[in-house]
Design a protein around this motif. Structure first.
Motif, PDB file in Angstrom:
ATOM      1  N   GLY A  55      56.185  53.691  42.624  1.00 21.98           N
ATOM      2  CA  GLY A  55      55.454  54.944  42.438  1.00 21.98           C
ATOM      3  C   GLY A  55      54.260  54.803  41.522  1.00 21.98           C
ATOM      4  O   GLY A  55      53.798  55.784  40.947  1.00 21.98           O
ATOM      5  N   THR A  56      53.725  53.599  41.384  1.00 18.19           N
ATOM      6  CA  THR A  56      52.700  53.336  40.377  1.00 18.19           C
ATOM      7  C   THR A  56      51.425  54.136  40.609  1.00 18.19           C
ATOM      8  O   THR A  56      51.031  54.411  41.736  1.00 18.19           O
ATOM      9  N   TYR A  57      50.769  54.465  39.519  1.00 23.53           N
ATOM     10  CA  TYR A  57      49.485  55.162  39.544  1.00 23.53           C
ATOM     11  C   TYR A  57      48.368  54.197  39.912  1.00 23.53           C
ATOM     12  O   TYR A  57      47.274  54.608  40.280  1.00 23.53           O
ATOM     13  N   GLY A  58      48.657  52.899  39.800  1.00 31.69           N
ATOM     14  CA  GLY A  58      47.657  51.885  40.120  1.00 31.69           C
ATOM     15  C   GLY A  58      47.680  50.758  39.109  1.00 31.69           C
ATOM     16  O   GLY A  58      48.517  50.714  38.212  1.00 31.69           O
ATOM     17  N   PRO A  59      46.760  49.802  39.230  1.00 35.81           N
ATOM     18  CA  PRO A  59      46.725  48.664  38.297  1.00 35.81           C
ATOM     19  C   PRO A  59      46.285  49.103  36.912  1.00 35.81           C
ATOM     20  O   PRO A  59      45.427  49.975  36.762  1.00 35.81           O
ATOM     21  N   ALA A  60      46.897  48.495  35.897  1.00 34.14           N
ATOM     22  CA  ALA A  60      46.577  48.830  34.506  1.00 34.14           C
ATOM     23  C   ALA A  60      45.729  47.722  33.907  1.00 34.14           C
ATOM     24  O   ALA A  60      46.250  46.701  33.452  1.00 34.14           O
ATOM     25  N   LEU A  61      44.423  47.910  33.915  1.00 35.39           N
ATOM     26  CA  LEU A  61      43.502  46.928  33.350  1.00 35.39           C
ATOM     27  C   LEU A  61      42.920  47.467  32.048  1.00 35.39           C
ATOM     28  O   LEU A  61      42.463  48.607  32.002  1.00 35.39           O
ATOM     29  N   ARG A  62      42.955  46.644  31.025  1.00 33.30           N
ATOM     30  CA  ARG A  62      42.366  47.023  29.747  1.00 33.30           C
ATOM     31  C   ARG A  62      40.915  46.528  29.693  1.00 33.30           C
ATOM     32  O   ARG A  62      40.629  45.384  30.049  1.00 33.30           O
ATOM     33  N   ALA A  63      40.041  47.384  29.210  1.00 35.85           N
ATOM     34  CA  ALA A  63      38.625  47.031  29.155  1.00 35.85           C
ATOM     35  C   ALA A  63      38.369  45.864  28.213  1.00 35.85           C
ATOM     36  O   ALA A  63      37.435  45.085  28.414  1.00 35.85           O
ATOM     37  N   ASP A  64      39.232  45.718  27.183  1.00 32.89           N
ATOM     38  CA  ASP A  64      38.970  44.674  26.187  1.00 32.89           C
ATOM     39  C   ASP A  64      39.494  43.301  26.595  1.00 32.89           C
ATOM     40  O   ASP A  64      39.360  42.336  25.848  1.00 32.89           O
ATOM     41  N   THR A  65      40.097  43.194  27.792  1.00 33.81           N
ATOM     42  CA  THR A  65      40.624  41.898  28.233  1.00 33.81           C
ATOM     43  C   THR A  65      39.658  41.158  29.149  1.00 33.81           C
ATOM     44  O   THR A  65      39.855  39.974  29.422  1.00 33.81           O
ATOM     45  N   GLY A  66      38.662  41.864  29.633  1.00 27.36           N
ATOM     46  CA  GLY A  66      37.721  41.237  30.559  1.00 27.36           C
ATOM     47  C   GLY A  66      38.240  41.149  31.981  1.00 27.36           C
ATOM     48  O   GLY A  66      37.583  40.569  32.850  1.00 27.36           O
ATOM     49  N   GLN A  67      39.418  41.720  32.249  1.00 25.83           N
ATOM     50  CA  GLN A  67      39.959  41.698  33.601  1.00 25.83           C
ATOM     51  C   GLN A  67      39.131  42.575  34.529  1.00 25.83           C
ATOM     52  O   GLN A  67      38.672  43.656  34.136  1.00 25.83           O
ATOM     53  N   THR A  68      38.953  42.149  35.742  1.00 27.80           N
ATOM     54  CA  THR A  68      38.297  42.970  36.761  1.00 27.80           C
ATOM     55  C   THR A  68      39.118  42.918  38.044  1.00 27.80           C
ATOM     56  O   THR A  68      39.838  41.947  38.296  1.00 27.80           O
ATOM     57  N   LEU A  69      39.007  43.947  38.831  1.00 27.28           N
ATOM     58  CA  LEU A  69      39.725  43.996  40.099  1.00 27.28           C
ATOM     59  C   LEU A  69      39.019  43.143  41.150  1.00 27.28           C
ATOM     60  O   LEU A  69      37.792  43.009  41.137  1.00 27.28           O
ATOM     61  N   PRO A  70      39.781  42.578  42.077  1.00 31.03           N
ATOM     62  CA  PRO A  70      39.164  41.778  43.144  1.00 31.03           C
ATOM     63  C   PRO A  70      38.398  42.663  44.119  1.00 31.03           C
ATOM     64  O   PRO A  70      38.661  43.868  44.224  1.00 31.03           O
ATOM     65  N   GLY A  71      37.463  42.062  44.839  1.00 33.51           N
ATOM     66  CA  GLY A  71      36.697  42.793  45.833  1.00 33.51           C
ATOM     67  C   GLY A  71      37.462  42.969  47.128  1.00 33.51           C
ATOM     68  O   GLY A  71      38.651  42.650  47.222  1.00 33.51           O
ATOM     69  N   VAL A  72      36.786  43.464  48.148  1.00 33.75           N
ATOM     70  CA  VAL A  72      37.466  43.801  49.399  1.00 33.75           C
ATOM     71  C   VAL A  72      37.864  42.564  50.199  1.00 33.75           C
ATOM     72  O   VAL A  72      38.849  42.584  50.940  1.00 33.75           O
ATOM     73  N   LYS A  73      37.130  41.469  50.065  1.00 33.05           N
ATOM     74  CA  LYS A  73      37.467  40.259  50.806  1.00 33.05           C
ATOM     75  C   LYS A  73      38.579  39.504  50.090  1.00 33.05           C
ATOM     76  O   LYS A  73      38.603  39.421  48.869  1.00 33.05           O
TER      77      LYS A  73
END
Length: 252
Positions: free
Chosen positions: A185-203
């Motif tokens: 039931g997750t709301y979505g991925p939990a990325l913190r701005a201070d970690t430098g993580q980014t979501l992958p693109g569509v490909k």
């Protein structure tokens, strides 16, 4: 059986899409003989912390019983129980929206429609293993939705908002898991701005498989999800095709 000729686009979350893949495409296993495809799906797209889930309340109420007949009711409200706990603390923050305030056509005359929800702060663990038809589930549903009603009461400036209800529907993490096909039931991925993580693109690393939705860049929210859908469409067709379609739209 539907066979795709050009590509497959998944708008399921990265974790739910992973569950649909053959084992060797999830990473860590050899492909069957004669299959040269490979993937690092887990590392590439599913190696993100998950946001908690959320409680939802959809209700239709009798606005004629509101103070001032509801004419001074505002559309958007944010309720925070304790600011020192932060808005991610369970049951501590509720968002309330009453869209019929600005568009009366969304409800019958003299009525209002209400949407209230806890924005990604409802733990799935509280609900894990419960049957949605059990007495325990129904009791927990009533208990965990009280904060929603409290926020609605404050928004409407009434003590007992449930007395105004014509129709109500409460959603839980298990509701989202089943009907929205959201793992946990997750709301979505939990990325913190201070970690430098980014979501992958569509490909993706899997040939001819594209992804859209809130676990794909640019992320959570209707505008962002729509943008990922546009990006997927852009990657499957030419600029000239886009311009041709735009011309057709303008001509209507």
């Amino acid at each position: 059986l539907v066979r795709a000729r050009e590509a497959v686009v998944s708008n399921a979350s990265a974790w739910d899409t992973e569950g649909l893949l053959p084992r060797h495409l999830k990473g860590g296993e050899r492909a069957p003989e004669g299959d040269s495809s490979s993937s690092s799906w887990q590392k590439e797209r599913a190696d993100f912390a998950k946001c908690p889930s959320f409680m939802h309340l959809h209700a239709g109420i009798d606005a004629s019983k509101l103070p001032g007949l509801g004419k001074e009711t505002e559309m958007h409200h944010i309720y925070v129980e304790d600011w020192s706990k932060g808005i991610t603390a369970p049951q501590n923050c509720v968002l309330v929206s009453i869209p019929s305030v600005i568009d009366p056509s969304l409800a019958p005359e003299g009525k209002h429609v209400i949407h209230a929800y806890t924005p990604g702060n409802e733990p799935y663990e509280v609900w894990r293993g419960l049957s949605r038809s059990s007495k325990e589930y129904k009791a927990l549903k009533e208990e965990r939705s009280r904060v929603l009603w409290k926020a609605v009461g404050l928004a409407l400036q009434v003590d007992n908002p449930q007395d105004l209800v014509d129709v109500q529907m409460v959603g839980t993490p298990l509701t989202h898991e089943r009907f929205l096909r959201r793992k946990f039931g997750t709301y979505g991925p939990a990325l913190r701005a201070d970690t430098g993580q980014t979501l992958p693109g569509v490909k993706t690393s899997i040939e001819n498989l594209l992804c859209t939705g809130d676990s794909t860049f640019p992320g959570i929210g209707l505008p962002a999800v729509a943008a990922s859908g546009m990006l997927a469409a852009n990657s499957l067709t030419t600029v000239s095709n886009h311009l041709e379609l735009l011309d057709k739209l303008y001509a209507r």
